[in-house]
Design an enzyme around this catalytic site. Sequence first.
Site, mmCIF file in Angstrom:
data_model
loop_
_atom_site.group_PDB
_atom_site.id
_atom_site.type_symbol
_atom_site.label_atom_id
_atom_site.label_comp_id
_atom_site.label_asym_id
_atom_site.label_seq_id
_atom_site.Cartn_x
_atom_site.Cartn_y
_atom_site.Cartn_z
ATOM 1 N N CYS A 151 0.786 -1.269 0.116
ATOM 2 C CA CYS A 151 0.005 -0.505 -0.092
ATOM 3 C C CYS A 151 0.786 1.228 0.103
ATOM 4 O O CYS A 151 0.727 1.564 -0.613
ATOM 5 C CB CYS A 151 -0.658 0.034 0.943
HETATM 6 N N1 LIG Z 1 -2.727 -6.687 1.730
HETATM 7 C C1 LIG Z 1 -3.285 -5.655 2.383
HETATM 8 O O1 LIG Z 1 -2.654 -4.765 3.466
HETATM 9 C C2 LIG Z 1 -4.209 -4.279 1.949
HETATM 10 C C3 LIG Z 1 -4.936 -3.626 2.570
HETATM 11 C C4 LIG Z 1 -5.518 -2.372 2.253
HETATM 12 C C5 LIG Z 1 -6.151 -2.193 0.793
HETATM 13 N N2 LIG Z 1 -5.440 -3.315 0.134
HETATM 14 C C6 LIG Z 1 -5.666 -3.586 -1.960
HETATM 15 O O2 LIG Z 1 -7.014 -4.779 -1.819
HETATM 16 C C7 LIG Z 1 -6.091 -5.216 -2.720
HETATM 17 C C8 LIG Z 1 -5.895 -6.233 -3.122
HETATM 18 O O3 LIG Z 1 -4.518 -6.400 -2.218
HETATM 19 P P1 LIG Z 1 -4.175 -8.043 -1.308
HETATM 20 O O4 LIG Z 1 -3.005 -7.818 -0.739
HETATM 21 O O5 LIG Z 1 -5.076 -9.068 -1.094
HETATM 22 O O6 LIG Z 1 -3.277 -8.501 -2.648
HETATM 23 P P2 LIG Z 1 -2.484 -10.381 -2.938
HETATM 24 O O7 LIG Z 1 -1.955 -10.468 -4.222
HETATM 25 O O8 LIG Z 1 -2.418 -10.910 -1.502
HETATM 26 O O9 LIG Z 1 -4.388 -11.166 -3.482
HETATM 27 C C9 LIG Z 1 -4.522 -10.255 -4.889
HETATM 28 C C10 LIG Z 1 -5.643 -12.129 -5.471
HETATM 29 O O10 LIG Z 1 -6.259 -12.115 -6.951
HETATM 30 C C11 LIG Z 1 -6.255 -12.921 -7.397
HETATM 31 N N3 LIG Z 1 -6.197 -12.253 -8.817
HETATM 32 C C12 LIG Z 1 -5.767 -12.043 -9.780
HETATM 33 N N4 LIG Z 1 -6.013 -11.378 -10.489
HETATM 34 C C13 LIG Z 1 -7.416 -12.214 -10.658
HETATM 35 C C14 LIG Z 1 -8.518 -12.207 -11.218
HETATM 36 N N5 LIG Z 1 -8.921 -11.635 -12.672
HETATM 37 N N6 LIG Z 1 -9.475 -13.658 -11.068
HETATM 38 C C15 LIG Z 1 -9.159 -13.582 -10.092
HETATM 39 N N7 LIG Z 1 -8.537 -13.214 -9.003
HETATM 40 C C16 LIG Z 1 -7.390 -12.693 -9.213
HETATM 41 C C17 LIG Z 1 -4.332 -13.296 -7.031
HETATM 42 O O11 LIG Z 1 -3.593 -14.763 -7.405
HETATM 43 C C18 LIG Z 1 -4.227 -13.219 -5.605
HETATM 44 O O12 LIG Z 1 -4.806 -14.280 -4.891
HETATM 45 C C19 LIG Z 1 -5.168 -4.372 -3.747
HETATM 46 O O13 LIG Z 1 -5.937 -3.136 -4.635
HETATM 47 C C20 LIG Z 1 -4.508 -3.813 -2.392
HETATM 48 O O14 LIG Z 1 -4.149 -2.458 -2.625
HETATM 49 C C21 LIG Z 1 -4.119 -4.346 0.185
#
Ligand SMILES: NC(=O)c1ccc[n+]([C@@H]2O[C@H](COP(=O)([O-])OP(=O)(O)OC[C@H]3O[C@@H](n4cnc5c(N)ncnc54)[C@H](O)[C@@H]3O)[C@@H](O)[C@H]2O)c1
Length: 448
Positions: A286
């Site tokens: 982030c």
């Molecule tokens: N990790 C955090 O602490 C956090 C906190 C707030 C916001 N976010 C936001 O949330 C969002 C997700 O982050 P995350 O940390 O969970 O990411 P992540 O990489 O842990 O998980 C994302 C998942 O999406 C899957 N994916 C990718 N393309 C796909 C598709 N077309 N169809 C289905 N699945 C698909 C991936 O295989 C993965 O399992 C981002 O925008 C991030 O900025 C994350």
Amino acid sequence: MALATTRESQLLKQKIESRTARIGIIGLGYVGLPLTLLFSEERFPVTGFDVDQKKVAALNSGGSYIVRIPGTEIQAAQRNGFRATAQYAEIAQMDVVIICVPTPLTEFHEPDLSYIRNTAQAIAPHLRAGQLIILESTTYPGTTEEVLIPILENNNQLSLKAARGAEGDGFYVAFSPEREDPGNDTVARRDLPKVIGGAGPVALELASAVYSTIFNRTIPVSTPATAEMTKLLENIYRCVNIALVNELKQLCQRMDIDIFEVIDAAKTKPFGFQAFYPGPGLGGHCIPIDPFYLSWKAKQFDFHTRFIELAGEVNTAMPYYVIEQTTAALNEQAKALKNSKVLVLGMAYKRDVDDLRESPSLTIIELLRKRGAIVSYNDPFFPYVGQGRHYHLDMHCAPLDDLGQYDCVLIVTDHSDYDYVRIVREAKLVVDTRNATKGISSAKIVRC
Ligand SMILES: NC(=O)c1ccc[n+]([C@@H]2O[C@H](COP(=O)([O-])OP(=O)(O)OC[C@H]3O[C@@H](n4cnc5c(N)ncnc54)[C@H](O)[C@@H]3O)[C@@H](O)[C@H]2O)c1
């Protein structure tokens, strides 16, 4: 006053209230998987969608790939009807679809919306009237209206449109940012207020109804762009304040003042001050990334986001500062960095998490290697570190048993399981970028 007056919206509301609404979560990562479990605990039937077949298989066999989520929680969700799939055709059976896919930067530090676009393209053919689609991925203001909705509208076979008012045969769209803070157990997930912006009042009402089942408080805002901007403000606030203390740390060091002592004293002020702590550089999915989503979008409005650029400059320089300090500390012992044995303690981007993304340790190790140091690392969460988007390490975790063999132990991540008293006792030199050795007095420690 209830706005959900069409047959579809009333039906969805009833299904939400009776916990029979089928919830589809797309992207089962650090955000999507915990969200899945929250809905499942409320006994909603939840289907998880992910393109990563390994994750789908692990979840369907009752396993987890996130350290702080035990397999038992996945199994409990399975008993409530949870299953994972890679088949987008099942979207048609969902009543609510929540998108939690990655939003990284391209190699030119521009927003990479390919995951959101691909997901929207994959959902569109299976859309049906009355479904609620919510985007949770962090992104620039305008994404929901300018990217997500047009793809959904232009690629569904029923010519459905996003229903913004009381019209009957559309689908509903909202944006609601995720506020997950991995490793932070001080606030229960349910107690995190949930900000929601709907594309129209009915979408807002429906999205609020869904989230009210798992969060104690929802915060409605007037548009999806407001909700998108809210998330960016929160993260830019952190990024800028971390840059401020990172810069002041460097000044304090020259002035022989302990910045951590200063912050601890300042935070006793009961108003107008929030403590941020310096470190070896930003990490995670982030804070190092999200601000650039806004600076990119700002260019469209002929606007230069100077605070973001300056904070980025200060924060990205921090790993180089750590290398400088490590070199100086070795120099004090009449050693060069070249050919010195350095153990980097902690690979994760922050304490007690199993997440490597954008970790400053990766940059620090690459810089140390470039300067000829012989580098090892230890991190209980990572037995091996191979290749990622921006690094190629191919290293195995070194045991912590013979610290005397290293010329320097460099603390980059302050995991709570480390015994810092023992580390200081056994190491020849400790460079501490996190104040992990606070309270330990030894000439071997260099805090930076
Ligand atoms: N990790 C955090 O602490 C956090 C906190 C707030 C916001 N976010 C936001 O949330 C969002 C997700 O982050 P995350 O940390 O969970 O990411 P992540 O990489 O842990 O998980 C994302 C998942 O999406 C899957 N994916 C990718 N393309 C796909 C598709 N077309 N169809 C289905 N699945 C698909 C991936 O295989 C993965 O399992 C981002 O925008 C991030 O900025 C994350």
